[in-house]
Scaffold this motif. Structure first.
Motif, mmCIF file in Angstrom:
data_model
loop_
_atom_site.group_PDB
_atom_site.id
_atom_site.type_symbol
_atom_site.label_atom_id
_atom_site.label_comp_id
_atom_site.label_asym_id
_atom_site.label_seq_id
_atom_site.Cartn_x
_atom_site.Cartn_y
_atom_site.Cartn_z
ATOM 1 N N VAL A 97 0.812 -1.192 -0.053
ATOM 2 C CA VAL A 97 -0.076 -0.044 -0.027
ATOM 3 C C VAL A 97 0.755 1.280 0.049
ATOM 4 C CG1 VAL A 97 -1.668 1.310 1.257
ATOM 5 C CG2 VAL A 97 -1.837 -1.260 0.901
ATOM 6 N N SER A 98 1.880 1.226 0.747
ATOM 7 C CA SER A 98 3.027 2.334 0.657
ATOM 8 C C SER A 98 3.493 2.453 -0.683
ATOM 9 C CB SER A 98 4.145 2.053 1.767
ATOM 10 O OG SER A 98 3.659 2.016 2.848
ATOM 11 N N GLY A 99 3.738 1.757 -1.401
ATOM 12 C CA GLY A 99 4.471 1.944 -2.887
ATOM 13 C C GLY A 99 3.123 2.316 -3.547
ATOM 14 N N ALA A 100 2.002 1.848 -3.418
ATOM 15 C CA ALA A 100 0.998 2.408 -4.282
ATOM 16 C C ALA A 100 0.683 3.805 -3.879
ATOM 17 C CB ALA A 100 -0.542 1.624 -4.029
ATOM 18 N N VAL A 101 0.661 4.222 -2.874
ATOM 19 C CA VAL A 101 0.512 5.634 -2.305
ATOM 20 C C VAL A 101 1.620 6.611 -2.888
ATOM 21 C CG1 VAL A 101 0.443 7.300 -0.271
ATOM 22 C CG2 VAL A 101 -0.932 5.074 -0.371
ATOM 23 N N MET A 102 2.954 6.001 -2.760
ATOM 24 C CA MET A 102 4.099 6.694 -3.448
ATOM 25 C C MET A 102 3.790 7.077 -4.675
ATOM 26 S SD MET A 102 6.043 7.592 -0.634
ATOM 27 C CE MET A 102 7.702 7.754 -1.566
ATOM 28 N N GLN A 103 3.567 6.052 -5.415
ATOM 29 C CA GLN A 103 3.350 6.140 -6.866
ATOM 30 C C GLN A 103 2.349 7.009 -7.435
ATOM 31 O OE1 GLN A 103 3.080 1.986 -8.654
ATOM 32 N NE2 GLN A 103 4.928 1.244 -7.302
ATOM 33 N N GLY A 104 1.140 7.178 -6.622
ATOM 34 C CA GLY A 104 0.091 8.049 -6.872
ATOM 35 C C GLY A 104 0.606 9.299 -6.499
ATOM 36 N N LEU A 105 1.419 9.670 -5.526
ATOM 37 C CA LEU A 105 1.858 10.975 -5.053
ATOM 38 C C LEU A 105 2.632 11.492 -5.646
ATOM 39 C CD1 LEU A 105 1.796 12.856 -2.572
ATOM 40 C CD2 LEU A 105 3.600 11.691 -1.672
ATOM 41 N N PHE A 106 3.616 10.527 -6.446
ATOM 42 C CA PHE A 106 4.603 11.170 -7.126
ATOM 43 C C PHE A 106 4.228 11.061 -8.825
ATOM 44 C CE2 PHE A 106 7.220 10.521 -3.455
ATOM 45 C CZ PHE A 106 7.706 11.785 -3.456
ATOM 46 N N ARG A 107 3.135 10.329 -9.193
ATOM 47 C CA ARG A 107 2.662 10.101 -10.412
ATOM 48 C C ARG A 107 3.629 9.316 -11.138
ATOM 49 N NH1 ARG A 107 1.261 15.301 -9.250
ATOM 50 N NH2 ARG A 107 2.763 16.200 -10.664
ATOM 51 N N ASN A 108 4.329 8.249 -10.794
ATOM 52 C CA ASN A 108 5.133 7.555 -11.348
ATOM 53 C C ASN A 108 5.335 6.391 -10.856
ATOM 54 O OD1 ASN A 108 8.251 6.283 -11.832
ATOM 55 N ND2 ASN A 108 7.992 8.089 -13.052
ATOM 56 N N PRO A 109 5.001 5.388 -11.846
ATOM 57 C CA PRO A 109 4.994 3.637 -11.325
ATOM 58 C C PRO A 109 6.209 3.216 -10.994
ATOM 59 C CG PRO A 109 5.185 3.769 -13.783
ATOM 60 C CD PRO A 109 4.836 5.395 -13.278
ATOM 61 N N LEU A 110 7.354 4.000 -10.975
ATOM 62 C CA LEU A 110 8.561 3.405 -10.582
ATOM 63 C C LEU A 110 8.941 3.958 -8.956
ATOM 64 C CD1 LEU A 110 10.838 3.800 -13.574
ATOM 65 C CD2 LEU A 110 9.384 1.933 -12.748
ATOM 66 N N ALA A 111 8.248 4.590 -8.516
ATOM 67 C CA ALA A 111 8.205 5.438 -7.104
ATOM 68 C C ALA A 111 8.105 4.162 -6.198
ATOM 69 C CB ALA A 111 7.386 6.449 -6.786
ATOM 70 N N ASP A 112 8.923 4.063 -5.401
ATOM 71 C CA ASP A 112 8.855 2.943 -4.099
ATOM 72 C C ASP A 112 9.443 3.332 -2.827
ATOM 73 O OD1 ASP A 112 10.911 0.484 -3.515
ATOM 74 O OD2 ASP A 112 8.725 0.117 -3.179
ATOM 75 N N PRO A 113 8.866 3.036 -1.667
ATOM 76 C CA PRO A 113 9.627 3.484 -0.586
ATOM 77 C C PRO A 113 11.183 2.988 -0.408
ATOM 78 C CG PRO A 113 7.421 2.757 -0.029
ATOM 79 C CD PRO A 113 7.991 2.569 -1.421
ATOM 80 N N GLY A 114 11.395 1.846 -0.955
ATOM 81 C CA GLY A 114 12.503 1.249 -0.804
ATOM 82 C C GLY A 114 13.635 1.951 -2.080
ATOM 83 N N LEU A 115 13.222 2.174 -2.976
ATOM 84 C CA LEU A 115 13.957 2.802 -4.335
ATOM 85 C C LEU A 115 14.327 4.243 -3.869
ATOM 86 C CD1 LEU A 115 15.002 2.311 -7.374
ATOM 87 C CD2 LEU A 115 12.708 3.592 -8.041
ATOM 88 N N ILE A 116 13.353 5.065 -3.174
ATOM 89 C CA ILE A 116 13.858 6.460 -3.135
ATOM 90 C C ILE A 116 14.326 6.688 -1.596
ATOM 91 C CG2 ILE A 116 12.082 7.108 -4.615
ATOM 92 C CD1 ILE A 116 10.269 7.775 -2.410
ATOM 93 N N GLY A 117 14.773 5.736 -0.801
ATOM 94 C CA GLY A 117 15.445 5.786 0.292
ATOM 95 C C GLY A 117 14.696 5.725 1.618
ATOM 96 N N VAL A 118 13.511 5.749 1.652
ATOM 97 C CA VAL A 118 12.522 5.803 2.822
ATOM 98 C C VAL A 118 12.957 4.671 3.774
ATOM 99 C CG1 VAL A 118 10.309 5.709 3.928
ATOM 100 C CG2 VAL A 118 10.571 7.055 1.645
ATOM 101 N N SER A 119 13.067 3.409 3.173
ATOM 102 C CA SER A 119 13.484 2.081 3.802
ATOM 103 C C SER A 119 14.901 2.274 4.229
ATOM 104 C CB SER A 119 13.444 0.893 2.920
ATOM 105 O OG SER A 119 12.089 0.729 2.567
ATOM 106 N N ALA A 120 15.626 2.889 3.666
ATOM 107 C CA ALA A 120 17.247 3.001 4.265
ATOM 108 C C ALA A 120 17.329 4.080 5.298
ATOM 109 C CB ALA A 120 18.014 3.654 2.930
ATOM 110 N N GLY A 121 16.344 5.017 5.504
ATOM 111 C CA GLY A 121 16.354 5.839 6.423
ATOM 112 C C GLY A 121 15.814 5.106 7.621
ATOM 113 N N SER A 122 14.555 4.503 7.365
ATOM 114 C CA SER A 122 14.111 3.742 8.657
ATOM 115 C C SER A 122 14.979 2.705 9.200
ATOM 116 C CB SER A 122 12.919 2.875 8.113
ATOM 117 O OG SER A 122 11.988 3.849 7.644
ATOM 118 N N SER A 123 15.901 2.207 8.175
ATOM 119 C CA SER A 123 17.005 1.112 8.727
ATOM 120 C C SER A 123 17.954 1.853 9.665
ATOM 121 C CB SER A 123 17.342 0.431 7.661
ATOM 122 O OG SER A 123 18.477 -0.434 8.045
ATOM 123 N N LEU A 124 18.306 2.934 9.034
ATOM 124 C CA LEU A 124 19.356 4.038 9.850
ATOM 125 C C LEU A 124 19.066 4.288 11.227
ATOM 126 C CD1 LEU A 124 22.049 5.332 9.935
ATOM 127 C CD2 LEU A 124 20.759 7.478 8.945
ATOM 128 N N GLY A 125 17.749 4.568 11.336
ATOM 129 C CA GLY A 125 17.177 4.690 12.690
ATOM 130 C C GLY A 125 17.134 3.490 13.433
#
Length: 365
Positions: A97-125
């Motif tokens: 669902v997060s991937g679907a929301v990110m793709q809708g928000l950025f209007r691009n089917p390649l947007a993804d929490p992992g691809l754009i660094g959200v997962s990396a930031g969460s892992s760092l925390g």
């Protein structure tokens, strides 16, 4: 005749919309059945010989000694497998669902929490809490207790998302190219900082950190579900209310504003929801990639881009696929366990390449 010619296309459009909605409902129903089957198979497959029939009998004949599972099998099914399956459902749904929301928000089917660094930031925390939780961040861990880890992961993902959005947005418009490039740079920076923490970690912490590098559901327990489950469920319950706004946003931010959509509030709600869902997921499972990009894209091909159907369907399919990946991870090298992040990467990376080649016109399938 003119009146008929005007009414005809409108009727065909309404029929087409009805057909797509009906197909979407059928797909959601089938995905619900598939998820139920995936849950049951995950509960009844593994090293224990507790068969599906015996588990059903135990559920139906609770309290009858002759028909119940042995104490060892009950422990495996109810205290080991069931938390793992429930956690897999929550995380799979959250990532998809997060991937679907990110793709809708950025209007691009390649947007993804992992691809754009959200997962990396969460892992760092989360890694920061593991390594520094007994030294520099000791007051935080003492004050928050078991909430320190998921909260740190949430804040890490939120910080990355806000930074990315600030970099990629100028004059109310988001540049997809800037978003992807900035996401890769931020992810690389977060991974570098994570590497520094790994370098200063001791042996015990290194064993814990290995969990974050590849992802796993093996650490699922009822207390962990009690900690992160409410966060994920709250994020998942919020995101369907974004459906209308995300649909309007596909027409452009100006058009969405003219349609009465509070665009800025929509953006902030989506960002916080995605950060909460991904941060909580990473806090207990580590990095699991490609679920967030593969699932929404598959469903768009099947039921279209309408988010009121896309979001619940993504939750169902994401949960099912993660349970299947976990089943493969548990059985393919039994009695050892393969990290689930490897399974999702092996399956998801070729699909991601197919999306890229298809968008560039290299292949046409």
């Amino acid at each position: 005749m003119a009146e008929q010619s005007i009414a005809g296309p409108a009727g065909r459009v309404r029929a087409s919309d009805g057909d797509r909605s009906a197909r979407a409902r059928i797909v959601i129903l089938l995905l619900s059945v598939a998820l139920a089957l995936s849950i049951f198979l995950s509960l009844t497959s593994g090293a224990s010989d507790a068969s599906a029939v015996r588990v059903i009998r135990d559920w139906l004949t609770e309290g009858v000694p002759a028909d119940t599972l042995a104490a060892r099998d009950r422990l495996i099914v109810y205290d080991i497998r069931m938390p793992r399956v429930l956690l897999g459902v929550l995380i799979g749904a959250a990532l998809a669902v997060s991937g679907a929301v990110m793709q809708g928000l950025f209007r691009n089917p390649l947007a993804d929490p992992g691809l754009i660094g959200v997962s990396a930031g969460s892992s760092l925390g989360a890694v920061a809490i593991i390594v520094l939780g007994t030294t520099w961040l000791a007051p935080v861990t003492l004050a928050l207790g078991t909430l320190a880890l998921p909260l740190a992961a949430f804040l890490g993902g939120l910080a990355v998302t806000l930074l990315l959005y600030a970099i990629a947005t100028r004059h109310g418009r988001t540049s997809v190219a800037t978003m992807l490039l900035a996401g890769l740079a931020i992810a690389a920076l977060a991974m570098a900082l994570t590497g520094i923490l790994v370098f200063v970690a001791d042996d015990r912490q290194l064993r814990d950190l290995t969990f974050w590098q590849l992802g796993s559901l093996g650490g699922a327990t009822w207390p962990k579900i009690g900690t992160v489950g409410p966060v994920i469920l709250l994020a998942l319950a919020t995101m369907p209310f974004l459906s209308r706004g995300l649909d309007a946003l596909a027409l452009g931010e100006a058009t969405a504003g003219h349609l009465g959509i509070p665009v800025q509030r929509l953006k902030y709600t989506a960002i916080v929801g995605v950060s909460a869902a991904v941060g909580a997921s990473v806090a207990v499972s580590g990095g699991i990639g490609f679920i967030g990009i593969v699932v929404p894209h598959l469903l768009r091909l099947a039921i279209g881009p309408e988010n009121r159907y896309l979001l619940p369907a993504s939750a169902l399919l994401g949960a099912s696929l993660l349970l299947l990946a976990d089943a493969v991870a548990r059985t393919i090298v039994a009695p050892a366990e393969l990290p689930i992040g490897i399974v999702t990467a092996v399956a998801g990376a070729p699909f991601f390449l197919w999306i890229l080649l298809r968008k560039r016109g290299v292949i046409d399938l």
